[in-house]
Each structure stands twice: as C-alpha cells, then as structure tokens.
Write an enzyme that holds these catalytic residues in place. Structure first.
Site, PDB file in Angstrom:
ATOM      1  N   GLY A  73       8.459   7.007  -3.104  1.00  0.00           N
ATOM      2  CA  GLY A  73       9.969   6.632  -3.520  1.00  0.00           C
ATOM      3  C   GLY A  73      10.040   5.290  -3.318  1.00  0.00           C
ATOM      4  N   LYS A 117      26.917   6.424  11.311  1.00  0.00           N
ATOM      5  CA  LYS A 117      26.585   6.923  10.013  1.00  0.00           C
ATOM      6  C   LYS A 117      27.493   7.764   9.394  1.00  0.00           C
ATOM      7  CE  LYS A 117      22.374   7.036   7.959  1.00  0.00           C
ATOM      8  NZ  LYS A 117      21.201   6.088   7.886  1.00  0.00           N
TER       9      LYS A 117
HETATM   10  P1  NAD Z   1      13.146   8.038  -1.835  1.00  0.00           P
HETATM   11  O1  NAD Z   1      14.394   9.210  -2.148  1.00  0.00           O
HETATM   12  O2  NAD Z   1      13.373   6.777  -2.745  1.00  0.00           O
HETATM   13  O3  NAD Z   1      11.664   8.341  -1.765  1.00  0.00           O
HETATM   14  C1  NAD Z   1      11.425   9.745  -1.219  1.00  0.00           C
HETATM   15  C2  NAD Z   1      10.180  10.408  -1.766  1.00  0.00           C
HETATM   16  O4  NAD Z   1       9.794  11.432  -1.094  1.00  0.00           O
HETATM   17  C3  NAD Z   1      10.721  10.736  -3.261  1.00  0.00           C
HETATM   18  O5  NAD Z   1       9.953  10.385  -4.147  1.00  0.00           O
HETATM   19  C4  NAD Z   1      10.593  12.379  -3.081  1.00  0.00           C
HETATM   20  O6  NAD Z   1      10.077  13.193  -4.259  1.00  0.00           O
HETATM   21  C5  NAD Z   1       9.601  12.191  -1.957  1.00  0.00           C
HETATM   22  N1  NAD Z   1       9.575  13.635  -1.040  1.00  0.00           N
HETATM   23  C6  NAD Z   1      10.450  14.433  -0.727  1.00  0.00           C
HETATM   24  N2  NAD Z   1      10.156  15.482   0.117  1.00  0.00           N
HETATM   25  C7  NAD Z   1       8.871  15.239  -0.144  1.00  0.00           C
HETATM   26  C8  NAD Z   1       7.672  16.040   0.572  1.00  0.00           C
HETATM   27  N3  NAD Z   1       7.875  17.105   1.489  1.00  0.00           N
HETATM   28  N4  NAD Z   1       6.398  15.713   0.359  1.00  0.00           N
HETATM   29  C9  NAD Z   1       6.096  14.478  -0.548  1.00  0.00           C
HETATM   30  N5  NAD Z   1       7.052  13.738  -1.115  1.00  0.00           N
HETATM   31  C10 NAD Z   1       8.522  14.264  -0.806  1.00  0.00           C
HETATM   32  O7  NAD Z   1      13.562   7.274  -0.290  1.00  0.00           O
HETATM   33  P2  NAD Z   1      13.108   6.006   0.390  1.00  0.00           P
HETATM   34  O8  NAD Z   1      14.548   4.958   0.203  1.00  0.00           O
HETATM   35  O9  NAD Z   1      11.969   5.683  -0.333  1.00  0.00           O
HETATM   36  O10 NAD Z   1      13.041   6.624   1.783  1.00  0.00           O
HETATM   37  C11 NAD Z   1      12.043   7.092   2.299  1.00  0.00           C
HETATM   38  C12 NAD Z   1      12.312   7.504   3.692  1.00  0.00           C
HETATM   39  O11 NAD Z   1      12.538   6.252   4.625  1.00  0.00           O
HETATM   40  C13 NAD Z   1      13.755   8.299   4.012  1.00  0.00           C
HETATM   41  O12 NAD Z   1      13.403   9.273   5.155  1.00  0.00           O
HETATM   42  C14 NAD Z   1      14.771   7.229   4.495  1.00  0.00           C
HETATM   43  O13 NAD Z   1      15.625   7.758   5.150  1.00  0.00           O
HETATM   44  C15 NAD Z   1      13.697   6.564   5.088  1.00  0.00           C
HETATM   45  N6  NAD Z   1      14.249   5.079   5.128  1.00  0.00           N
HETATM   46  C16 NAD Z   1      14.517   4.362   4.041  1.00  0.00           C
HETATM   47  C17 NAD Z   1      15.104   3.099   3.846  1.00  0.00           C
HETATM   48  C18 NAD Z   1      15.313   2.346   2.660  1.00  0.00           C
HETATM   49  O14 NAD Z   1      15.462   0.908   2.820  1.00  0.00           O
HETATM   50  N7  NAD Z   1      15.131   2.870   1.603  1.00  0.00           N
HETATM   51  C19 NAD Z   1      15.226   2.379   5.226  1.00  0.00           C
HETATM   52  C20 NAD Z   1      14.994   3.072   6.385  1.00  0.00           C
HETATM   53  C21 NAD Z   1      14.675   4.580   6.446  1.00  0.00           C
END
Ligand code: NAD
Length: 375
Positions: A211, A109
């Site tokens: 998100g 990472k």
């Molecule tokens: P994103 O940034 O698009 O969405 C995250 C959302 O969470 C945002 O809308 C933000 O406003 C909200 N948020 C932040 N803190 C919060 C809280 N305390 N309470 C409620 N809402 C809160 O991110 P994403 O791509 O949807 O990813 C979400 C999670 O999944 C992350 O932890 C990411 O590391 C993990 N993840 C994502 C992927 C992917 O393909 N995008 C893959 C593996 C893991």
C-alpha cells in the site's frame, strides 16, 4: 494512590441492536475502566450524533509531553467493544511513538464506526470535527485507515486541531513516504545489529502489503540491492506493482508469512504475528511499518526467545507522525528528513539494550519511551 482516570460521555453512547451485550450490560465498561487504570489512560470520550448517525470514540492516553496526536480510523468494527479496544491500543502506542521520536506530544487516537466506502458523509465528518474541537486541543487528529487528507480538510472547517490535510488546505501532503524512509533506516539498523552491517545488498526481504508505505519501502529495498518478495491481499495491486518493478517476486497473502527470508516487513494490518503464525516464521528480523503487528507482548517475548529480532512498531514507523507533527511548527521537509533518519539510532539503541539485558526489544522500547515521559 493511583489517580482514577476520567470517563466522559459527551452524549450517551450509541447502542445499536447489532452491538450485542458488550456496553449494554456494563461488563465491557467495567473492563474498559480496568484497562484505563492499568494503562493509565487520561480520558476516553464517546460521541453519538443522532442526526448524522456518527458514532465515534476519542481515546487520550497521555498528555504529559504535550497534546495527544493520532489519526482518525474509519472502520466497520463488528461491535463497540472491538472499536474501543482498537482505539485504546492505538492511543497507547501513540504515547510511546511520540516519546521515542522525541516529539513534544502525547498519545491519542480516534475512531469512527462504519464502512468508509458506504457510510462516510460530509455531515458525519463535520460533527467529528466539532467533537475534536470540543476537546480544546488536548487531542489533535490526523489521517488513518479509512480517512483521507480530503476528509481532514472537512474536519479543518470545524477545528484547528488537525494536521495532515491536503497541501491546498495547509497540510504537508501524504506522510507515507516518510514512514517508508523511517522503516527503511530502521531495517538498516536491525541489519547492523544482527548481521554486523547496514548493507542490505543480497538480503531477502518479504514485504506484506504494498500500500502507501509498503510500495515506497520496496523501492528503497530494491535500490539497496535486496531481493524483494511481496504479497498484497489485493492481488491486482501486487500484480500491477510487479508490472512496474519486474525484479520483485509475488506470492499470495497466505504464503508471505511463511516464505523464507532474512527480513520480514509487515506493512499491512495488525496482529499478523500471533500464536497461529509465529512458529512458522522463517526470518531472522521482523521490521515493518504496520501498527501492532504482534498480537501481544507474549508474542514479543516468544520472538525474542526464538532469536528473531523485532523492531518495535511504534519506534520504526514514527516517520508519519514526525511528518504530520511538523505542521504544528510550520512544515520543514529538511527537518522532517533529519528527524526521521534518527529512527536508525533509536532502533540501534533499543536492540543494543535488548541484547545486553536479554529482554525483548518491545519491552525495552516501552521502557525507553516511559523513561522520557514526565511522571
Ligand atoms: P494501506 O492501506 O495503503 O496499505 C495496506 C496494504 O496492505 C493494502 O494494499 C492492503 O490490500 C494490504 N493488505 C491488507 N491485509 C493484508 C494481508 N493480510 N496480506 C497482505 N496484504 C494485506 O496502508 P499504509 O498507509 O500503507 O499503512 C500500512 C501499515 O502501516 C498500517 O498498519 C498502518 O497503520 C501503518 N502505518 C502507516 C503509516 C503511514 O504513514 N501511512 C504510518 C504509521 C503506520
């Protein structure tokens, strides 16, 4: 005898005045070395570029199954130590994720220090691309919080060791819907083990964060007949989602952790289940896409003792990795879909073994991942 891991400073690490005592005093360098030895990291590389102000770390945990692959996070860490800890935790989990998803990849990472909204420049991204290139394929980068597929296009001008660019740059597009699919089938596997059926009709699911992943997951859950309660730190996002999907209920981001539900799906940031929040959880399953939602392994044990079933993050959220990694062999959507749906069996095996051995699923998942990594 244990092999001493390598630490390579490609250039001297930056020590800005706001960093505080951490790396300056060598204390955190020592604890980093201890952590590297304890977790058997292969390398941690630092890069500082005076001209562009880039400050970055690439952590390579393990390459025994193949080159390490993991996204690049652009984030305003309060100090070097916080960034180092984050990138090492994330790289460590990537090894397990790739192993459990049966990919010929290892775990790595990277992070770039700074606010992605105000401190991201093309020059910095280019230097980061050169940093990745300098590792000759031991690390393949991709998207993470604070970086976008467009940023990866810039990396790509400097290195071939990048996946997840925009489609016009040869990428496979946003992996988030694939992550959401994997998370959904993982939730179904949890339901089968805990409730005796994969049927989510009538189950209440709280989703923290709508998100890129959370919003697609909610759509799957609604299609399955679940009652869905959402919260997002960004209230406007939650409300506009509600406008599009009136069947969802919205609560505040403070309330979501304590709202009664069958299943809690963390899809926001890490560390949300911690000593302050664990005792107030009101669900029987925790299964979501967020990376590192549990603050520690002690929390994983405590969940297990409380009878709350946890789907380990690196097993359930592997869809995104499966998606971008497929670019390395020429992206095939059908193959990605098939591999992602196998997350059902992976979660099922973890939870079944956890029940049988009375050990937390988090520990079982690590053991299973380790068993599939050559010594
Ligand atoms: P994103 O940034 O698009 O969405 C995250 C959302 O969470 C945002 O809308 C933000 O406003 C909200 N948020 C932040 N803190 C919060 C809280 N305390 N309470 C409620 N809402 C809160 O991110 P994403 O791509 O949807 O990813 C979400 C999670 O999944 C992350 O932890 C990411 O590391 C993990 N993840 C994502 C992927 C992917 O393909 N995008 C893959 C593996 C893991």
């Amino acid at each position: 005898m244990r092999e001493i891991p390598q630490i390579r400073f490609l250039t001297k690490p930056t020590l800005s005045p706001r960093v505080g005592p951490n790396l300056k005093e060598g204390l955190s360098t020592m604890s980093m070395l201890e952590k590297m030895i304890e977790r058997e990291f292969e390398n941690v590389h630092y890069r500082y570029d005076k001209k562009t102000g880039l400050r970055s770390i690439i952590a390579i945990h393990n390459t025994k199954r193949g080159p390490s692959l993991g996204g690049c996070r652009f984030y305003p860490y309060p100090n070097e130590e916080a960034g180092l800890k984050d990138v090492m935790n994330l790289a460590f989990a990537m090894t397990f994720k790739a192993s459990l998803a049966d990919l010929a990849l290892g775990g790595g990472k990277s992070i770039i220090f700074g606010n992605p909204k105000t401190e991201k420049t093309r020059d910095k991204l280019e230097v980061f691309g050169e940093f990745v290139a300098s590792l000759n394929g031991r690390y393949i980068t991709s998207v993470d919080s604070g970086t976008t597929p467009e940023d990866l296009n810039v990396f790509k001008t400097k290195t071939d060791h990048v996946v997840g660019m925009t489609q016009d740059f040869g990428g496979s597009g946003d992996p988030s819907p694939t992550t959401a699919l994997g998370t959904f089938v993982g939730i179904q596997a949890c339901a089968e083990v805990v409730y005796g059926s994969t049927d989510l009709n009538g189950k209440t699911v709280t989703v923290q964060g709508v998100g890129n992943v959370g919003k697609v997951l909610v759509k799957y859950l609604l299609e399955a007949g679940s009652k869905v309660i959402i919260a997002d730190y960004d209230q406007n996002k939650a409300q506009s989602f509600k406008a599009e999907y009136p069947d969802v209920e919205v609560v505040t981001h403070e309330e979501i952790l304590f709202t009664k539900a069958d299943i809690f799906a963390p899809c926001a940031m890490g560390g949300v289940i911690n000593p302050d929040t664990i005792e107030t959880l009101q669900c029987t399953i925790v299964a979501g896409a967020a990376n590192n939602p549990l603050a520690s392994m002690e929390i994983a044990n405590r969940l297990h003792e409380k009878g709350i079933t946890y789907a380990p993050d690196f097993a359930i959220n592997a869809g995104g990795l499966i998606h971008v990694a497929d670019e390395l062999q020429g992206f095939d959507a059908k193959r990605v879909d098939d591999k992602t749906r196998k997350i059902f069996q992976t979660i099922q095996s973890i939870l079944t073994r956890s029940k049988k051995e009375n050990i937390s699923p988090a520990k079982i998942a690590r053991d299973m991942a380790k068993e599939a990594i050559p010594a």
